[in-house]
Scaffold this motif. Structure first.
Motif, mmCIF file in Angstrom:
data_model
loop_
_atom_site.group_PDB
_atom_site.id
_atom_site.type_symbol
_atom_site.label_atom_id
_atom_site.label_comp_id
_atom_site.label_asym_id
_atom_site.label_seq_id
_atom_site.Cartn_x
_atom_site.Cartn_y
_atom_site.Cartn_z
ATOM 1 N N THR A 1 0.835 -1.200 0.000
ATOM 2 C CA THR A 1 0.000 0.000 0.000
ATOM 3 C C THR A 1 0.870 1.249 0.000
ATOM 4 O OG1 THR A 1 -1.785 -1.177 1.122
ATOM 5 C CG2 THR A 1 -1.834 1.227 1.237
ATOM 6 N N LEU A 2 1.892 1.250 0.829
ATOM 7 C CA LEU A 2 2.797 2.394 0.883
ATOM 8 C C LEU A 2 3.562 2.543 -0.428
ATOM 9 C CD1 LEU A 2 4.083 4.746 2.329
ATOM 10 C CD2 LEU A 2 5.610 3.124 3.488
ATOM 11 N N ALA A 3 4.055 1.445 -0.978
ATOM 12 C CA ALA A 3 4.760 1.499 -2.262
ATOM 13 C C ALA A 3 3.839 2.063 -3.338
ATOM 14 C CB ALA A 3 5.263 0.113 -2.667
ATOM 15 N N PHE A 4 2.584 1.599 -3.355
ATOM 16 C CA PHE A 4 1.614 2.133 -4.314
ATOM 17 C C PHE A 4 1.460 3.644 -4.149
ATOM 18 C CE2 PHE A 4 -2.650 3.870 -4.473
ATOM 19 C CZ PHE A 4 -2.852 3.892 -5.850
ATOM 20 N N GLN A 5 1.318 4.104 -2.914
ATOM 21 C CA GLN A 5 1.095 5.530 -2.674
ATOM 22 C C GLN A 5 2.282 6.372 -3.151
ATOM 23 O OE1 GLN A 5 0.019 4.754 1.449
ATOM 24 N NE2 GLN A 5 -1.971 5.714 1.081
#
Length: 153
Positions: free
Chosen positions: A13-17
């Motif tokens: 999720t953080l990588a996506f953001q």
């Protein structure tokens, strides 16, 4: 990469953001991918070093392989030009494809399912089917051995 499921999901999720944020301020214009992490509100709010490290590893991989990933997306997106794909979907597709092709410990089905989960969280009502269709087609290509990756569907 022996992290717990929750740690990996949070890292994805953080990588996506961070990757999504780079769609608006490409790394070429920024001092580095590290700068993108340092400036991203989600990264600043994340307390777990394990989550941040997994996210950095994924984001670095995706960013370094984005030309390759974009070619695969274009091949499987049937009549969609890359620039017409929404930034949310493009970031999710790149991330999931990176995991499919370059993370030996992540099964194809897991990469697809995680991409779909991200689309449910960040995309619109059409995102899930769009993401699933492209990732499923790409997984079949991987399963056939056409992309030089030894993973089975």
């Amino acid at each position: 990469m022996a992290q717990k499921k929750g740690t990996r999901r949070a890292g994805r999720t953080l990588a996506f953001q961070v990757l999504y944020g780079l769609a608006f301020a490409p790394a070429e214009a920024a001092p580095s991918l590290e700068w993108a992490f340092a400036e991203n509100p989600a990264a600043l709010d994340e307390a777990s070093d394990e989550v941040k490290n997994f996210a950095r590893e994924l984001a670095r991989g995706v960013w370094s392989k984005r030309d390759e990933l974009d070619q695969i997306i274009h091949k499987h997106s049937k009549h969609w030009k890359l620039h017409r794909i929404a930034k949310v979907e493009l970031a999710i597709l790149r991330l999931a494809l990176y995991e499919m092709l370059h993370c030996a410990d992540i099964p194809l089905k897991v990469a697809i399912n995680e991409g779909i989960e991200l689309s449910k969280q960040f995309g619109d009502e059409n995102s899930r089917n769009f993401i699933n269709g492209i990732l499923d087609a790409a997984a079949k290509t991987v399963d056939n051995g056409d992309l030089g990756v030894d993973k089975k569907f």
